[in-house]
Design a protein around this motif. Structure first.
Motif, PDB file in Angstrom:
ATOM      1  N   PHE A 132     -26.633  10.446 -22.257  1.00 14.04           N
ATOM      2  CA  PHE A 132     -27.897  11.121 -22.553  1.00 14.04           C
ATOM      3  C   PHE A 132     -28.640  10.420 -23.692  1.00 14.04           C
ATOM      4  O   PHE A 132     -29.847  10.194 -23.612  1.00 14.04           O
ATOM      5  CB  PHE A 132     -27.643  12.591 -22.908  1.00 14.04           C
ATOM      6  N   THR A 133     -27.903  10.065 -24.747  1.00 13.21           N
ATOM      7  CA  THR A 133     -28.518   9.391 -25.890  1.00 13.21           C
ATOM      8  C   THR A 133     -29.015   8.010 -25.510  1.00 13.21           C
ATOM      9  O   THR A 133     -30.105   7.595 -25.913  1.00 13.21           O
ATOM     10  CB  THR A 133     -27.511   9.289 -27.047  1.00 13.21           C
ATOM     11  N   ALA A 134     -28.220   7.279 -24.717  1.00  9.72           N
ATOM     12  CA  ALA A 134     -28.621   5.939 -24.284  1.00  9.72           C
ATOM     13  C   ALA A 134     -29.895   5.991 -23.456  1.00  9.72           C
ATOM     14  O   ALA A 134     -30.810   5.171 -23.639  1.00  9.72           O
ATOM     15  CB  ALA A 134     -27.491   5.288 -23.485  1.00  9.72           C
ATOM     16  N   LEU A 135     -29.988   6.966 -22.548  1.00  7.52           N
ATOM     17  CA  LEU A 135     -31.193   7.100 -21.736  1.00  7.52           C
ATOM     18  C   LEU A 135     -32.405   7.438 -22.592  1.00  7.52           C
ATOM     19  O   LEU A 135     -33.498   6.896 -22.381  1.00  7.52           O
ATOM     20  CB  LEU A 135     -30.975   8.166 -20.661  1.00  7.52           C
ATOM     21  N   ASP A 136     -32.239   8.320 -23.569  1.00  7.84           N
ATOM     22  CA  ASP A 136     -33.341   8.673 -24.466  1.00  7.84           C
ATOM     23  C   ASP A 136     -33.819   7.448 -25.251  1.00  7.84           C
ATOM     24  O   ASP A 136     -35.026   7.264 -25.447  1.00  7.84           O
ATOM     25  CB  ASP A 136     -32.914   9.782 -25.421  1.00  7.84           C
ATOM     26  N   LYS A 137     -32.889   6.615 -25.706  1.00  8.20           N
ATOM     27  CA  LYS A 137     -33.264   5.411 -26.445  1.00  8.20           C
ATOM     28  C   LYS A 137     -34.071   4.461 -25.567  1.00  8.20           C
ATOM     29  O   LYS A 137     -35.077   3.883 -25.998  1.00  8.20           O
ATOM     30  CB  LYS A 137     -32.007   4.705 -26.977  1.00  8.20           C
ATOM     31  N   VAL A 138     -33.633   4.283 -24.330  1.00  5.62           N
ATOM     32  CA  VAL A 138     -34.354   3.392 -23.416  1.00  5.62           C
ATOM     33  C   VAL A 138     -35.744   3.939 -23.114  1.00  5.62           C
ATOM     34  O   VAL A 138     -36.739   3.194 -23.135  1.00  5.62           O
ATOM     35  CB  VAL A 138     -33.540   3.202 -22.116  1.00  5.62           C
ATOM     36  N   LEU A 139     -35.845   5.228 -22.832  1.00  4.21           N
ATOM     37  CA  LEU A 139     -37.142   5.836 -22.515  1.00  4.21           C
ATOM     38  C   LEU A 139     -38.076   5.826 -23.719  1.00  4.21           C
ATOM     39  O   LEU A 139     -39.289   5.623 -23.568  1.00  4.21           O
ATOM     40  CB  LEU A 139     -36.943   7.268 -22.005  1.00  4.21           C
ATOM     41  N   ASP A 140     -37.534   6.032 -24.924  1.00  7.61           N
ATOM     42  CA  ASP A 140     -38.362   5.972 -26.130  1.00  7.61           C
ATOM     43  C   ASP A 140     -38.923   4.570 -26.324  1.00  7.61           C
ATOM     44  O   ASP A 140     -40.093   4.403 -26.708  1.00  7.61           O
ATOM     45  CB  ASP A 140     -37.534   6.379 -27.359  1.00  7.61           C
ATOM     46  N   GLY A 141     -38.097   3.550 -26.067  1.00  7.45           N
ATOM     47  CA  GLY A 141     -38.576   2.179 -26.171  1.00  7.45           C
ATOM     48  C   GLY A 141     -39.680   1.877 -25.178  1.00  7.45           C
ATOM     49  O   GLY A 141     -40.645   1.171 -25.492  1.00  7.45           O
ATOM     50  N   ILE A 142     -39.557   2.436 -23.978  1.00  7.96           N
ATOM     51  CA  ILE A 142     -40.597   2.242 -22.955  1.00  7.96           C
ATOM     52  C   ILE A 142     -41.906   2.871 -23.404  1.00  7.96           C
ATOM     53  O   ILE A 142     -42.988   2.273 -23.250  1.00  7.96           O
ATOM     54  CB  ILE A 142     -40.121   2.836 -21.612  1.00  7.96           C
ATOM     55  N   GLU A 143     -41.840   4.079 -23.946  1.00  8.68           N
ATOM     56  CA  GLU A 143     -43.051   4.756 -24.407  1.00  8.68           C
ATOM     57  C   GLU A 143     -43.716   3.997 -25.553  1.00  8.68           C
ATOM     58  O   GLU A 143     -44.950   3.910 -25.622  1.00  8.68           O
ATOM     59  CB  GLU A 143     -42.728   6.188 -24.839  1.00  8.68           C
ATOM     60  N   GLU A 144     -42.915   3.425 -26.446  1.00  8.64           N
ATOM     61  CA  GLU A 144     -43.469   2.641 -27.555  1.00  8.64           C
ATOM     62  C   GLU A 144     -44.202   1.414 -27.023  1.00  8.64           C
ATOM     63  O   GLU A 144     -45.302   1.079 -27.502  1.00  8.64           O
ATOM     64  CB  GLU A 144     -42.349   2.215 -28.500  1.00  8.64           C
ATOM     65  N   ARG A 145     -43.619   0.731 -26.054  1.00  7.09           N
ATOM     66  CA  ARG A 145     -44.270  -0.461 -25.490  1.00  7.09           C
ATOM     67  C   ARG A 145     -45.540  -0.094 -24.734  1.00  7.09           C
ATOM     68  O   ARG A 145     -46.539  -0.828 -24.774  1.00  7.09           O
ATOM     69  CB  ARG A 145     -43.298  -1.216 -24.579  1.00  7.09           C
ATOM     70  N   LYS A 146     -45.521   1.039 -24.044  1.00  7.03           N
ATOM     71  CA  LYS A 146     -46.726   1.478 -23.336  1.00  7.03           C
ATOM     72  C   LYS A 146     -47.862   1.755 -24.322  1.00  7.03           C
ATOM     73  O   LYS A 146     -49.016   1.374 -24.075  1.00  7.03           O
ATOM     74  CB  LYS A 146     -46.416   2.729 -22.507  1.00  7.03           C
ATOM     75  N   ALA A 147     -47.536   2.399 -25.437  1.00  6.80           N
ATOM     76  CA  ALA A 147     -48.559   2.697 -26.449  1.00  6.80           C
ATOM     77  C   ALA A 147     -49.106   1.402 -27.049  1.00  6.80           C
ATOM     78  O   ALA A 147     -50.316   1.286 -27.304  1.00  6.80           O
ATOM     79  CB  ALA A 147     -47.968   3.588 -27.537  1.00  6.80           C
ATOM     80  N   LYS A 148     -48.251   0.418 -27.285  1.00  4.19           N
ATOM     81  CA  LYS A 148     -48.706  -0.856 -27.836  1.00  4.19           C
ATOM     82  C   LYS A 148     -49.618  -1.599 -26.861  1.00  4.19           C
ATOM     83  O   LYS A 148     -50.586  -2.239 -27.269  1.00  4.19           O
ATOM     84  CB  LYS A 148     -47.497  -1.723 -28.197  1.00  4.19           C
ATOM     85  N   ARG A 149     -49.298  -1.522 -25.563  1.00  3.62           N
ATOM     86  CA  ARG A 149     -50.150  -2.194 -24.565  1.00  3.62           C
ATOM     87  C   ARG A 149     -51.538  -1.562 -24.527  1.00  3.62           C
ATOM     88  O   ARG A 149     -52.543  -2.260 -24.437  1.00  3.62           O
ATOM     89  CB  ARG A 149     -49.488  -2.114 -23.185  1.00  3.62           C
ATOM     90  N   VAL A 150     -51.585  -0.226 -24.578  1.00  5.43           N
ATOM     91  CA  VAL A 150     -52.878   0.467 -24.550  1.00  5.43           C
ATOM     92  C   VAL A 150     -53.684   0.123 -25.803  1.00  5.43           C
ATOM     93  O   VAL A 150     -54.898  -0.141 -25.726  1.00  5.43           O
ATOM     94  CB  VAL A 150     -52.666   1.993 -24.443  1.00  5.43           C
ATOM     95  N   ALA A 151     -53.015   0.097 -26.965  1.00  6.51           N
ATOM     96  CA  ALA A 151     -53.709  -0.226 -28.213  1.00  6.51           C
ATOM     97  C   ALA A 151     -54.261  -1.648 -28.177  1.00  6.51           C
ATOM     98  O   ALA A 151     -55.386  -1.913 -28.619  1.00  6.51           O
ATOM     99  CB  ALA A 151     -52.760  -0.060 -29.393  1.00  6.51           C
ATOM    100  N   LYS A 152     -53.483  -2.577 -27.616  1.00  5.99           N
ATOM    101  CA  LYS A 152     -53.942  -3.966 -27.513  1.00  5.99           C
ATOM    102  C   LYS A 152     -55.126  -4.072 -26.561  1.00  5.99           C
ATOM    103  O   LYS A 152     -56.086  -4.816 -26.804  1.00  5.99           O
ATOM    104  CB  LYS A 152     -52.790  -4.856 -27.044  1.00  5.99           C
ATOM    105  N   TRP A 153     -55.067  -3.312 -25.458  1.00  8.28           N
ATOM    106  CA  TRP A 153     -56.162  -3.316 -24.483  1.00  8.28           C
ATOM    107  C   TRP A 153     -57.452  -2.819 -25.129  1.00  8.28           C
ATOM    108  O   TRP A 153     -58.518  -3.421 -24.952  1.00  8.28           O
ATOM    109  CB  TRP A 153     -55.768  -2.421 -23.303  1.00  8.28           C
TER     110      TRP A 153
END
Length: 296
Positions: free
Chosen positions: A34-55
């Motif tokens: 459960f913790t490993a999945l949360d870490k992976v999903l949190d990393g995905i959300e961070e990268r998505k936010a960075k892509r939108v900010a860069k756009w």
């Protein structure tokens, strides 16, 4: 104080020495499923936010070049992936695990298939579903280079077409992992079961052991619900346990397998552009009392 050399490094803190070398590596943290999945999903959300900010940050530069946005930013839907290292040697008889399984919630990916069938009606139905299908004519088109094989994910065939496919296309399909094989449930006696499998193709994944005993699985897309990813992962782990060979191990060939030889060695969860997270095997091994649970 800190002393470093080419082979090892000694850290001295409050009078206690910590050795970091090949023989004494720095411990790697392991996390429950459960913790490993949360870490992976949190990393995905961070990268998505960075892509939108860069756009958004680059919007003035695009307008200065005369480039107009045709809508909101289409962010990447990364794939969550599971890598499992087993204590098996694929070079030994019975230890080369290979097969396919259907995930409860699919992979989230649209699968493009090659369908080899002499049944004209079945081929037409497969074409209507968006796949490339045919009998001898499809074999000839592939041989002439009219069909680009790199755009396909799987290949299915009826048994009557296999002699021709093996004779003429094995060298083309084999290296791409597209060769129909009964072990991966991609060869069928008749057309109706093939069409049923074609409908389930987007939910079916294939696996094959690498030389180091590692298996890779696409668990699903990051846009899936958390419980859907967990249920897909549970199905994968159960499948790995079900196909466990009677004899396994990477030791010497003549040496008999001991009673306490481990089958599961390591497991990592990652995503398309993310770092791997080592997982606690107790929460992945179906024989463990903590399977898909938080360890106490």
């Amino acid at each position: 104080a800190m002393f470093a050399s080419a082979s090892s490094r000694i850290l001295v803190r409050t009078g206690v020495r910590y050795y970091v070398s090949r023989a004494h590596p720095r411990p790697v943290a392991e996390f429950p499923v459960f913790t490993a999945l949360d870490k992976v999903l949190d990393g995905i959300e961070e990268r998505k936010a960075k892509r939108v900010a860069k756009w958004e940050r680059n919007a003035p530069a695009r307008r200065a070049k005369g480039i107009e946005d045709d809508g909101p930013y289409r962010n990447q839907d990364e794939t969550v992936e599971l890598a499992i290292n087993l204590n098996i040697d694929p070079r030994r008889p019975g230890q080369a695990l290979r097969g396919s399984l259907r995930l409860p919630h699919g992979t989230g990916k649209t699968v493009s298939c090659l369908v080899f069938s002499a049944d004209a009606d079945a081929a037409e139905r497969a074409k209507n579903a968006g796949h490339t299908a045919g009998g001898e004519d499809l074999v000839d088109r592939i041989m002439s280079g009219d069909v680009a094989l790199d755009s396909f994910d799987r290949a299915l065939a009826t048994k009557d077409m296999m002699p021709q496919v093996q004779k003429q296309l094995a060298r083309l399909l084999g290296p791409r992992g597209l060769m129909p094989n009964p072990k991966t449930n991609s060869v069928f006696e008749k057309a109706p079961p093939l069409l049923d499998a074609l409908e389930e193709a987007s939910s079916t994944i294939t696996y094959r052991t690498e030389s180091a005993g590692i298996l890779h699985f696409a668990v699903g897309k990051a846009s899936f619900e958390r419980d859907q990813l967990l249920e897909n992962m549970q199905k994968i782990c159960q499948e790995i346990q079900d196909v466990k060979p009677e004899q396994y191990g990477k030791g010497k060939k003549k040496k008999k397998m001991g009673k306490n030889v481990k089958y599961w060695l390591r497991a990592h969860l990652t995503s398309t552009q993310g770092a791997g997270v080592r997982m606690d095997l107790r929460t992945l091994d179906p024989t463990s009392p903590f399977f898909m649970r938080e360890p106490e």
